[in-house]
Design an enzyme around this catalytic site. Sequence first.
Site, PDB file in Angstrom:
ATOM      1  N   ILE A  93     -18.930   6.689  29.005  1.00  0.00           N
ATOM      2  CA  ILE A  93     -19.574   6.766  27.842  1.00  0.00           C
ATOM      3  C   ILE A  93     -18.374   7.260  26.788  1.00  0.00           C
ATOM      4  O   ILE A  93     -17.757   8.265  27.026  1.00  0.00           O
ATOM      5  CB  ILE A  93     -20.870   7.987  27.741  1.00  0.00           C
ATOM      6  CG1 ILE A  93     -21.661   7.444  28.866  1.00  0.00           C
ATOM      7  CG2 ILE A  93     -21.255   7.922  26.311  1.00  0.00           C
ATOM      8  CD1 ILE A  93     -22.264   5.864  28.716  1.00  0.00           C
ATOM      9  N   LYS A  94     -18.107   6.456  25.662  1.00  0.00           N
ATOM     10  CA  LYS A  94     -17.107   6.724  24.902  1.00  0.00           C
ATOM     11  C   LYS A  94     -17.561   7.616  23.669  1.00  0.00           C
ATOM     12  O   LYS A  94     -18.432   7.373  23.053  1.00  0.00           O
ATOM     13  CB  LYS A  94     -16.690   5.282  24.485  1.00  0.00           C
ATOM     14  CG  LYS A  94     -15.017   5.209  24.279  1.00  0.00           C
ATOM     15  CD  LYS A  94     -14.732   3.837  23.996  1.00  0.00           C
ATOM     16  CE  LYS A  94     -13.321   3.706  23.722  1.00  0.00           C
ATOM     17  NZ  LYS A  94     -12.893   2.142  23.257  1.00  0.00           N
ATOM     18  N   ILE A  95     -16.857   8.789  23.660  1.00  0.00           N
ATOM     19  CA  ILE A  95     -17.105   9.857  22.633  1.00  0.00           C
ATOM     20  C   ILE A  95     -15.831  10.141  21.738  1.00  0.00           C
ATOM     21  O   ILE A  95     -14.617  10.325  22.386  1.00  0.00           O
ATOM     22  CB  ILE A  95     -17.600  11.201  23.087  1.00  0.00           C
ATOM     23  CG1 ILE A  95     -18.923  10.735  24.023  1.00  0.00           C
ATOM     24  CG2 ILE A  95     -17.864  12.050  22.026  1.00  0.00           C
ATOM     25  CD1 ILE A  95     -19.563  11.916  24.737  1.00  0.00           C
TER      26      ILE A  95
END
Length: 375
Positions: free
Chosen positions: A141-143
């Site tokens: 998951i890219k944050i």
Amino acid sequence: MTTPTPTARLSDAGVSIWLDDLSRERLASGSLQKLIDEKNVVGVTTNPSIFQAAITSGTDYDATIAELAAQGASLDETIFEITTTDVADACDLFAPIFLASNGVDGRVSIEVDPRLAWDTDGTIAEARKLYKKVGKHNVHIKIPATPEGLPAITATLAAGISVNVTLIFSLERYRSVINAFQLGLEQARQNGHDLSTIHSVASFFISRVDSEIDKRLDVIGTAEAKALKGQAGVANARLAYQVYEELFSTERWTALAAVGALAQRPLWASTGVKDPAYPDTLYVTELVAPGVVNTMPEKTLDATFDHGVVTGDTITGSYTQARVTLAALKRVGISYNEVVALLETEGLDKFVTSWQELLTDVDDALAAARAVLTH
């Protein structure tokens, strides 16, 4: 015996090659599998701009949009369904690499809605929702590494979810990212998670640093200034690797590693060369070191495969020269802090703009599909 290709040599030097692109066409045509088989690709990253380009060019998504329109799906539900389906399918494609690498590679990244970049709680909720929907262990998951994103990174890791931290430009922010990562693992351990199953990369952007600084050097116009063009991006990344080595050799990290934690790998992003005056493999061959990821657009991957000169580690031992480069930039009037702050703002704005364009285009497609249904 055949001579190993440049991408094979890159892999042998400890660099994981990920493709900075994904589309349904890539999955359906077998072109992504071909890159895995022939050019040593072991992962994929996506971002709002990539999805906007994939979904709005061609007709690959028309049938799905029509089907979702018939089901009464909203605009946000439609985009969520399309993007998570592509990522889940890519995760399945990379599953053999994921298993063979013990979870290190075979990774596919999907970014939280960029409009949430300044909303900690919203980012945490979206990260969990994406992870649950994709439903694959090899998803990242890219944050974004905004001040509001840092506690969201910690909370997402603490829930046992692997994270790709994106849009890092400054060394100071990178230190904060590593702290957020280690804090997340400490909390994950308290929450009873197996730390050996939690993976993370920190995406440090390269070419945009040169683009902005080169522009300023041209305005300054002196011979000293112009001699510094094309050096800032690599110097900045090399010093980031020094930070990585430093912060993953502390007592704090040793304690985490002793219970199975794996270091957050530096990932070189924005590795497509913007200035045609520079070698098209500049941000690949000059940033080789063990334990890094280089996520490349296909053009850069092809150039590397075709004529990249890979001679082993080009980072370790370069730190003094990198500091000299940044000091020289300061001397001619370049403000490092001003540049990296601007690049973060511009990077976020670009992703939000791409997402808004995607929303508009898919909304139009949904409206057209609904119009057909009512006739």
